[in-house]
Enzyme design. Structure first.
Site: not given
Length: 652
Positions: A326, A454, A322-323
C-alpha cells in the site's frame, strides 16, 4: 538509475508474447511505403548494444535466453519512436501492415549499421503487432480515445511530468503507471490485455505527459527501461581525465586538510550545544553517537538513517525488490547484525507532515500481537534537510516474512516463484484463524479501536511456520469510542471493499469484517474475490457465487477442489468444518452491515464455540440481473435473490 523501475518496466513492457516471426520479405519485394517515423535516434542514443551482439534465436527451451533480453531492449528502443509519433499525430500505433513492415525494415537497417545481427527484428517482432486496432486495450487507438476513457487528470499527468532521471521521481511514475494500467484493464474487462494496456500507458507517459520528451535521459532510462552504455567516453577524454585527476589530487589533499580542521572545530561546538540543550529539557533529538540508529521519544521504535537502509538494501536494488505494498515499494534488506527486514519506501501517503508520520509510527509500534507484522523502525527525510535533494521521503522497516503473502500461495504466478503446491487444509484453517485473531486485537484489544481498511490476501504475510500475520498498517484509522468513521477518502482494494464504505464512506469495524469474509472465501474456494476476466460480461464476485451455491444446498461445490482431493485433510477434519468456514465467510461478507457478525463472534463461529446462524437472504445488488450458467457462470433465481436493495439499506 532506479533499478526497481527498470525491472518492472522491462518485464511488463512487451505488448505481445515474444515469438520467432517469419522473416521479412526479401529486399526485392520490399514495400515502397515509407515509414512515418524518424529512427535516426537509434544511432545516437548510447544504449547497451551488448545485449544483442551475441543474439541467437532461442528454441523455446529457455525463457531466460539472451534473445528475450535483446528483444526487450529492442522493443523499448522502438517504443521511443512510437511515443514521438504519438506526440505528433495522437495515434498509438501504425495505420497499416505495409507501413509497419517498412518501419521494422528501417529499424533493422539502423541496427545493422551498429554491426548487430541482420535477423534481430524479424526474430523478435511481427509487423502485425504494431498495426492499429480497437481490440488491443479498451478500444483505444488515439489520445482522444484515451482521454474519453480515463480523462485528462490521471496520476501520470501529475507524477510523470518532471525529469525522471532520479530515483524518487521514477518510483512515483512507475506506481502511477500501474494505477492507470489497472484502470484501463477494468474498463477493458479482459485481463489478458494487461500487457497492451501497459504498453499504451508507457507511450502516453513518454510521448504526451513527460515535458522532456521520449528521447530524454529520464524517459529512456525510466519509462522505457533502457540501459545506457556508461563507456561512451573516447580515449582522448580518458587521457584528459587522467591529467586533470593527477593535478586535482594535490589540490584535494590541501582542501581536505582544511575541511577536516573545520569539521572537528564545528563538531566540538555542536556537541557542547547539544549537551546544554538536553540539560534544559530539549531531548527530542538525542542521538547515540556510537550508533547508526537513533531512538525518538514517544514512538518506541528505531529511527534509522537513510544511509543504513540504503546499505541494507544495496541502494534499493532490483535484486532486493519484493513487491508493491500500500502506497509504496517493498525491498528486502539485511541489517549490520544480520537481521533480515522488509523496508517499505512510501511513495504516496496521507501523512505528509512530521507530526502525522510520528503519530502513525507511534500507533504501529505500540501494536504487539502474534498475528501482526511487527514494526522495527522507520526513517524520514524532510525536504528542508537537503539530503541529496531527495525531498520528503518516508520509510517503514518491518520484520521480513520468508513465505511471502497469502495471495502468492492461493494464486501462484506463472513464474512458479512460490511453487505449485496447494495450501493444505490445516494451513488454510490456521491462516483464517490467525487473521481473525489479529483483527480482533485491532478492533477490541487496543483503545481506541483501529480499523485496517485494506484487509486482503496480499496484506496477509506468512512467517517461517506458515502462520499468518496481518501487514500494511499505512491505512489504519483509529475510531472514536462507539462511533463510526466517516471519510471522504476511501482507501482499499476493489473486491474487498465493504459496500457502505465504497459508496458512502462509512467506516466501521464491520467494514474490516466484510473484507475478512472475502479473504475467507478466497482461501476456502480457491477463487479470487473479484474476477474481471470470467466469462460473464460483468465482474465475478466470489461472495455472490458462494451464496448462490449455499442457497441451492450445494455448499460442498464451493470448496476448493484441492481440499476435497486431500484424503488426509478430509479424514482428520470432517467436511462439515470446512463448510462451516464457508458459511462464516458468506455471513461476514453480507451486503448489509447489521447482518454481519463482529470479528469476535466470527472467531467464535470458526472455532465452533457458537453456532453459525442461518444465512439470511441477500438483497439484489444495485442493477443486478439474473445470471444463468454452470459453476463458472452461476445462477441466481428470483426466489433466491431476496428483496430489492434500496439506497441506504446497507448502512443499517
Amino acid at each position: 538509475m532506479n533499478q526497481v523501475a527498470l525491472l518492472l518496466f522491462s518485464l511488463c513492457f512487451l505488448p505481445l508474447s515474444l515469438t520467432i516471426a517469419a522473416p521479412f520479405p526479401p529486399p526485392n519485394n520490399v514495400s515502397t511505403t515509407a515509414c512515418p517515423m524518424d529512427l535516426n535516434y537509434v544511432l545516437k542514443i548510447p544504449w547497451n548494444t551488448s545485449l544483442c551482439e551475441k543474439f541467437r534465436p532461442s528454441n523455446g527451451s529457455d525463457n531466460e535466453s539472451p534473445k528475450t533480453s535483446c528483444c526487450q531492449a529492442l522493443l523499448s528502443l522502438l517504443g521511443i519512436a512510437f511515443a514521438q509519433r504519438l506526440k505528433e499525430t495522437s495515434l498509438f500505433q501504425l495505420p497499416s501492415l505495409p507501413v509497419s513492415t517498412s518501419c521494422l525494415q528501417d529499424f533493422q537497417s539502423k541496427l545493422t549499421s551498429l554491426s548487430l545481427p541482420t535477423n534481430l527484428v524479424s526474430s523478435c517482432f511481427t509487423p502485425l503487432q504494431f498495426v492499429i486496432s480497437p481490440n488491443i486495450c479498451a478500444e483505444i487507438e488515439s489520445t482522444q480515445d484515451w482521454v474519453a476513457k480515463v480523462g485528462l487528470d490521471t496520476p501520470l499527468n501529475s507524477v510523470c511530468r518532471q525529469d525522471l532521471s532520479d530515483t524518487t521521481s521514477c518510483d512515483g511514475c512507475a506506481l502511477a503507471g500501474f494505477q492507470v494500467q489497472r484502470e484501463l484493464i477494468a474498463i477493458d474487462g479482459n485481463t489478458s490485455h494487461a500487457k497492451p494496456c501497459w504498453y499504451f500507458t508507457i507511450l502516453y507517459a513518454a510521448g504526451i505527459v513527460n515535458e522532456f520528451g521520449p528521447e530524454s535521459v529520464g524517459a529512456v532510462t525510466c519509462i522505457f527501461a533502457l540501459t545506457l552504455d556508461s563507456q561512451v567516453d573516447s580515449g582522448s577524454d580518458r587521457r584528459y581525465g587522467l591529467v586533470f585527476g593527477l593535478t586535482g589530487a594535490g589540490v584535494a589533499v590541501l582542501v581536505m586538510t582544511c575541511l577536516l580542521g573545520l569539521y572537528f572545530w564545528f563538531d566540538r561546538r555542536w556537541r557542547k550545544k547539544k549537551v546544554e540543550g538536553s540539560n534544559l529539557g530539549y531531548g527530542d533529538d538525542l542521538e547515540d553517537l556510537g550508533s547508526n540508529q537513533r531512538v525518538r521519544p514517544n514512538t518506541g521504535s528505531i529511527w534509522f538513517k537513510i544511509q543504513d537502509l540504503e546499505k541494507a538494501t544495496d541502494h534499493f536494488s532490483q535484486k532486493n525488490f519484493i513487491g508493491r505494498g500500500g502506497f509504496g515499494m517493498v525491498y528486502k534488506g539485511v541489517l549490520p547484525d544480520g537481521t533480515v527486514v522488509a523496508v517499505k519506501k512510501i511513495v504516496e501517503s496521507d501523512l505528509h507532515g512530521y507530526a502525522e508520520f510520528c503519530n502513525e509510527v507511534e500507533i504501529i509500534s505500540n501494536l504487539k500481537h502474534r498475528n501482526l507484522v511487527p514494526l522495527r523502525g522507520c526513517c524520514m527525510i524532510d525536504g528542508d534537510e537537503d539530503y541529496d535533494e531527495r525531498g520528503n521521503q518516508r520509510y517503514l522497516v518491518y520484520d521480513y516474512m520468508p513465505n511471502g503473502n497469502l495471495d502468492d500461495h492461493l494464486f501462484p504466478s506463472a513464474d512458479g516463484r512460490m511453487g505449485n503446491k496447494s495450501l493444505t487444509w490445516p494451513q488454510r484453517k490456521n491462516i483464517i484463524l490467525d487473521v481473525a485473531k489479529g483483527l480482533a486485537y485491532l478492533h477490541h484489544g487496543v483503545k481506541p479501536a483501529i480499523y485496517h481498511r485494506d484487509i486482503k490476501a496480499t496484506n496477509i504475510l506468512l512467517d517461517m511456520d506458515m502462520r499468518a500475520r496481518v501487514a500494511d498498517f499505512g491505512l489504519v484509522k483509529q475510531s472514536r469510542e462507539g462511533q463510526s468513521h466517516l471519510t471522504t477518502r476511501v482507501a482499499g482494494t476493489h473486491g474487498y471493499l465493504a459496500p457502505e464504505y465504497a459508496l458512502y464512506g462509512q467506516l466501521t469495524e464491520k467494514s474490516d469484517v466484510y473484507s475478512f469474509g472475502m479473504v475467507v472465501l478466497e482461501v476456502m474456494c480457491g477463487r479470487k474475490a473479484l474476477d474481471l476476466s470470467s466469462g460473464s460480461p460483468r465482474a465475478f464476485l466470489v461472495t455472490d457465487w458462494a451464496w448462490s451455491l449455499v442457497k441451492d444446498g450445494k455448499v460442498e461445490e464451493a470448496l476448493d477442489a484441492s481440499l476435497l482431493n486431500d484424503s488426509d485433510s478430509v479424514n482428520s477434519n470432517p467436511k462439515s468444518i470446512m463448510e462451516r468456514f464457508v458459511l462464516v465467510g458468506i455471513l461476514c461478507a453480507h451486503v448489509m452491515v447489521a447482518l454481519r457478525p463482529t470479528i469476535l463472534d466470527a472467531l467464535k463461529m470458526l472455532e465452533g464455540d457458537i453456532e453459525v446462524p442461518p444465512i439470511p437472504d441477500r438483497p439484489m445488488p444495485l442493477a443486478h440481473p439474473s445470471f444463468y450458467g454452470d459453476r463458472n457462470n452461476f445462477s441466481i433465481s428470483p426466489a433466491q435473490s431476496g428483496p430489492q436493495l434500496h439506497r441506504g439499506d446497507m448502512l443499517r
